[in-house]
Design a protein around this motif. Sequence first.
Motif, short mmCIF file in Angstrom:
data_model
loop_
_atom_site.label_atom_id
_atom_site.label_comp_id
_atom_site.label_asym_id
_atom_site.label_seq_id
_atom_site.Cartn_x
_atom_site.Cartn_y
_atom_site.Cartn_z
N GLU A 1 0.83 -1.43 -0.10
CA GLU A 1 0.10 -0.17 0.06
C GLU A 1 0.91 1.21 0.00
N ASP A 2 1.87 1.29 0.86
CA ASP A 2 2.66 2.48 1.03
C ASP A 2 3.54 2.70 -0.28
N TYR A 3 3.91 1.65 -0.83
CA TYR A 3 4.93 1.89 -1.98
C TYR A 3 4.01 2.23 -3.32
N ALA A 4 2.79 1.64 -3.40
CA ALA A 4 1.82 1.75 -4.38
C ALA A 4 1.47 3.46 -4.33
N ARG A 5 1.02 3.85 -3.20
CA ARG A 5 0.74 5.28 -3.05
C ARG A 5 1.89 6.21 -3.64
N LYS A 6 3.29 5.80 -3.10
CA LYS A 6 4.32 6.71 -3.58
C LYS A 6 4.67 6.72 -4.94
N ALA A 7 4.14 5.65 -5.43
CA ALA A 7 4.49 5.41 -7.00
C ALA A 7 3.52 5.80 -8.02
N GLY A 8 2.46 6.55 -7.26
CA GLY A 8 1.46 7.47 -8.00
C GLY A 8 0.15 6.53 -8.29
N GLU A 9 -0.06 5.53 -7.75
CA GLU A 9 -1.32 4.65 -7.73
C GLU A 9 -2.59 5.38 -7.35
N LYS A 10 -3.87 5.45 -7.68
CA LYS A 10 -5.03 5.77 -7.18
C LYS A 10 -4.94 5.28 -5.69
N GLU A 11 -5.81 6.28 -4.84
CA GLU A 11 -5.51 5.93 -3.55
C GLU A 11 -6.58 4.64 -3.23
N GLU A 12 -7.59 4.38 -4.04
CA GLU A 12 -8.55 3.00 -3.72
C GLU A 12 -7.67 2.03 -4.09
N VAL A 13 -6.55 2.10 -5.40
CA VAL A 13 -6.01 0.92 -5.72
C VAL A 13 -4.97 0.66 -4.57
N ALA A 14 -4.20 1.54 -3.97
CA ALA A 14 -3.20 1.34 -2.95
C ALA A 14 -3.57 0.61 -2.06
N LYS A 15 -5.02 1.32 -1.58
CA LYS A 15 -5.68 0.86 -0.55
C LYS A 15 -6.10 -0.87 -0.64
N ALA A 16 -6.54 -1.04 -1.80
CA ALA A 16 -6.96 -2.57 -2.22
C ALA A 16 -5.64 -3.42 -2.04
N VAL A 17 -4.41 -2.91 -2.39
CA VAL A 17 -3.35 -3.76 -2.14
C VAL A 17 -3.21 -4.21 -0.75
N PHE A 18 -3.47 -3.50 0.26
CA PHE A 18 -3.44 -3.96 1.63
C PHE A 18 -4.57 -4.77 2.05
N GLU A 19 -5.65 -4.32 1.60
CA GLU A 19 -7.05 -4.90 2.11
C GLU A 19 -7.43 -6.28 1.54
N HIS A 20 -6.54 -6.53 0.10
CA HIS A 20 -6.90 -7.85 -0.18
C HIS A 20 -6.41 -9.09 0.46
N TYR A 21 -5.64 -8.87 1.43
CA TYR A 21 -5.19 -9.89 2.45
C TYR A 21 -6.14 -10.00 3.62
N GLN A 22 -6.84 -8.94 3.74
CA GLN A 22 -7.84 -8.94 5.02
C GLN A 22 -9.15 -10.24 4.63
N PRO A 23 -9.73 -10.75 5.88
CA PRO A 23 -9.15 -10.73 7.18
C PRO A 23 -8.09 -11.71 7.22
N ARG A 24 -6.74 -11.34 7.88
CA ARG A 24 -5.82 -12.15 8.10
C ARG A 24 -6.02 -13.14 9.14
N SER A 25 -7.09 -12.68 10.18
CA SER A 25 -7.42 -13.71 11.13
C SER A 25 -8.50 -13.71 11.64
N ALA A 26 -8.97 -14.29 12.66
CA ALA A 26 -10.52 -14.08 13.07
C ALA A 26 -10.77 -12.91 13.69
N SER A 27 -9.69 -12.28 14.19
CA SER A 27 -10.06 -10.69 15.04
C SER A 27 -9.95 -9.74 13.89
N ASP A 28 -9.35 -10.08 12.86
CA ASP A 28 -8.93 -9.09 12.06
C ASP A 28 -10.06 -8.09 11.21
N SER A 29 -9.87 -6.96 11.04
CA SER A 29 -10.68 -6.18 10.10
C SER A 29 -11.12 -6.78 8.89
N LEU A 30 -12.41 -6.47 8.00
CA LEU A 30 -12.62 -6.74 6.74
C LEU A 30 -12.30 -5.53 5.79
#
Length: 691
Positions: free
Chosen positions: A414-443
């Motif tokens: 997410e951080d590198y994508a944002r710094k590379a000029g990707e759209k905010e929604e795209v950068a956020k999705a790079v992080f969020e596509h791993y969620q939920p990582r555990s039973a207590s993690d956010s969606l």
Amino acid sequence: MSKDLLFEIGLEEVPARFIPGAITQLKDRLSKWLDESRIAHGEVRTFATPRRLTVLVEQVAEKQEDVQEEVKGPSRKIALDDQGGWSKAALGFARSQGVDPEQFTFRELGGVEYIYASKSSVGVPTTEVLGDGLLQILHAMTFPKFMRWASYDFKFVRPIRWIVALFGTDIIDLEVTGVRAGNVTRGHRFLGQDAVIAEPSEYVERLREQHVIADVEERKALILKQINELAESKGWTIAIKDDLLEEVLYLVETPTALFGTFEESFLNIPQEVLITSMREHQRYFPVLGKDGQLLPYFVTVRNGGSESLDVIAKGNEKVLRARLSDAKFFYEEDQKLEIKDAISKLESVVFHEELGTVGDKLRRIRKIADQLAAKLEVSADTAESVSRAADICKFDLVTQMVYEFPELQGVMGEDYARKAGEKEEVAKAVFEHYQPRSASDSLPSTLTGSIVSIADKMDTIVGCFSIGIIPTGSQDPYALRRQAQGVVQILLDNKLTVSLSDVFGIALEIHENMRILKRSGDEIRKDLYEFFGLRVKKLLSETLRYDVVDAVITAGFDQVSSVVARGAALMDVVGNKETFKETVESFNRVSNLAAKSTQTRVTPELFQEEAESSLFTAWQNATIRYKDALASESMAEALELAGGLTPSITTFFDSVMVMAEDEAVRVNRLALLASIDGDLKKFADFSKLVW
């Protein structure tokens, strides 16, 4: 009469993550052995530090209980041969029970005579069996990893250096790997000395005198107290993560909290990187300000007293500085890597030998995500973001930072994508596509992240199922259960209108088109339904009665939001036993007779009774609104409409002979009931409800 039992295994330092399981296992095995040995006892307490695993059992009986029991053997017919003597079966039973056949007695049970053997066993003194029992327990212990030492065949988690085994004031006769049990324990490695334990009740205090806090909960409370006092005095918020606290808890015997500092220039690195470096490599607690931002301080827990804390702090600062310098270097170097170059490197990173590279996986994720977006009829902008996020979601796997800290995958992307000029929604999705990582993690919080997350997880699940990797028992090396649960939760949380069958179909089609399915699609689809059904059931079981869960699951779970809504609506009324029980009973009467029907086409002209016409009319008037309510997930309304049929159903059964002699009339009446039953079972199988 009774005495306390103390059993301490003294070891070289045990890895912290092994200790909770080891001490639980020791307690359970000793408790079980005492019970099976007919030795009465009181409370079983445990103590643990990096160098010892200890169990203290209160009020252990000095003698086994005497036992008198009768054991049932073969029937008389089998126990006696043709000449009236004992058969081989009877003689074998006698040997197995250690009795003489002449002691057998006959007793009738359920109209059949059986032989019974009377067994009596006189309890022996506890001291006579304790040594062998404790030795058996030592040999039976299991650990994630074992060690052997010297020339001994015996293996344990770490070399045993001393044993304390006391029954009251008596030392238990026990020896393992040349270490004979005694009454001498060892204190803190640097601050304490050996200490004699005269009797078990002295154990905690004798160790305290030698700078060892043996009680785990006391040690934990002391660590938290010191950290909280430090936070209060400095005006800090100290982030205490439970798993890190537990690890620190089993790294120290005498805890002393202290703090250190690091250069503010390091704060230019994302704080997730700094926090991960502190927690994972150094076992430090990060310090946050009131705004939740990281401050240039850390808190650690020393295994020792409060002497020379400034020297200890400086040493920790020096080590952390080196770690953070490495992290800073990795972070700066990673930003020189262009995303397209990182993605090209993924072509040589194997995902699974039968499923191709991570590059292959990315192409499948993109195709699945695009089809899901089309199915959901998302906007053109969202569809474009989904495609781009799916294309690049794994690029950070080849960065130096993720190589050093695998748990930062997605975070760094997410951080590198944002710094590379990707759209905010795209950068956020790079992080969020791993969620939920555990039973207590956010969606995932965005639609783009949710779609790519489902695509990634379904690609993994379908790929693994296609090559025969299906979780069984406790074995789930690819975390497929967690990923399937994540798919279910994302569909529900985002109220996505796509069904599980749609999701399965899209993923299976992509895998089939890319020619990587190793089994037939129909077989895999069947396995997927069974697998996801258990995940949906688990989700429902968190808030619903087990019979309500069974009722709505049986009616179908393809649309996750629908089955959850049906379960909630049914749960709201099922507690009203007076009125709703009558409704359910009427539904079940319909269902029982509907099972005999061979068709659902109803011919009103064949009705002979007013009650038939009334029920048909009531059903016709309700069915359209009922189905609309189901489609819009207005489940309380749907249940109310279904319940409105109850008076008509009751009158029908009171007035109509369903199994009429005239075949046409009989078939028509059964068809009417089958039609109603078919509609009712779109909501739930009411026969599953338990009163």
